[in-house]
Write an enzyme that holds these catalytic residues in place. Structure first.
Site, short mmCIF file in Angstrom:
data_model
loop_
_atom_site.label_atom_id
_atom_site.label_comp_id
_atom_site.label_asym_id
_atom_site.label_seq_id
_atom_site.Cartn_x
_atom_site.Cartn_y
_atom_site.Cartn_z
CG ASP A 63 15.86 14.58 -43.80
OD1 ASP A 63 15.74 15.66 -44.40
OD2 ASP A 63 15.92 13.48 -44.37
CE1 TYR A 68 24.16 11.24 -43.63
CE2 TYR A 68 24.97 10.86 -45.85
CZ TYR A 68 24.40 11.69 -44.91
OH TYR A 68 24.08 12.98 -45.25
#
Length: 252
Positions: free
Chosen positions: A54, A112
């Site tokens: 994003d 992540y």
């Protein structure tokens, strides 16, 4: 010339981009690289990414691939891309791989990393961490994290806007620790790393948001299993900010 499949490993600072995926009238990582490839090869190339990041999300080792008939070697492509893309994007490596390789569909695991700075802000960390004013109890966060490991239906941790129907994923490991910031050793940040076989849309940030709530004492760690089985996004704490998130590693 025979078409070849090029695999790229790249790092980027997501602060100036509206994510990876190409969007109309928005500056994205994908479109920026494709424009550079057009200049370098003269071809209209579509590059595949290993996942959707994003706006504001960063990458340490993002993986992408594309097909080209250019006479340029992978080394020449890497150098030419870096001449066009730096300082916001840097190509760490480029290599010819098998025609079947796909950066997204061939991936087996992803990790992540999320960085949190508590207390006072720091100018060196702007856009690179999530700021939380109150102290965070790391022990409570670790207790909460333990409930996420294993295979679960993570639909409660998927943001709206995704068409994916299979919402089961396996989280192999979540590590949480406090570490010193390299530029200013007096500054400490909380590092959260999540390794899974895949992630739903905003799943990593929704899990981190829940861990933050647990660390702040706003959510008992023992309530995590109930949130997971509820499959109800509305019961889950707010999504963590994008600035602290980094795609660290992809395993094939």
């Amino acid at each position: 010339m025979k078409e070849k499949n090029i695999k790229l490993v790249l790092a980027y600072n997501g602060s100036r981009f509206y994510g990876w995926q190409k969007q109309k009238d928005k500056i994205t990582v994908q479109e920026t690289i494709e424009k550079a490839l057009k200049v370098i090869t003269g071809e209209d190339i579509k590059i595949n990414g290993c996942g959707r990041t994003d706006r504001g999300v960063h990458a340490i080792s993002y993986v992408a691939n594309f097909k080209t008939s250019s006479y340029l070697t992978s080394r020449q492509i890497k150098n030419a891309l870096n001449a066009n893309l730096f300082p916001y994007i840097f190509i760490k490596s480029a290599e010819v791989v098998s025609p079947e390789f796909h950066s997204r569909y061939s991936a087996k695991k992803k990790t992540y990393r999320y960085l949190i700075k508590t207390g006072e802000k720091n100018p060196f960390l702007n856009g690179l961490v999530c700021y939380v004013k109150e102290p965070i109890d790391i022990i409570r966060m670790k207790k909460a994290a333990a409930y996420f490991t294993g295979r679960h239906n993570f639909s409660a941790f998927q943001a709206s806007g995704s068409s994916i129907r299979d919402t089961e994923r396996t989280i192999y490991k979540i590590t949480i620790k406090e570490e010193r910031f390299t530029i200013d050793p007096e500054v400490k940040v909380i590092s959260i790393e999540i390794t899974a076989d895949g992630f739903l849309y905003k799943m990593a940030r929704n899990i981190v948001g829940t861990l933050i709530y647990a660390g702040l004492g706003k959510l008992p760690p023992e309530d995590i299993p109930e949130l997971i089985v509820s499959c109800n996004r509305k019961k889950v704490p707010p999504t963590a900010h994008p600035e602290g998130l980094y795609l660290k590693k992809v395993v094939y």
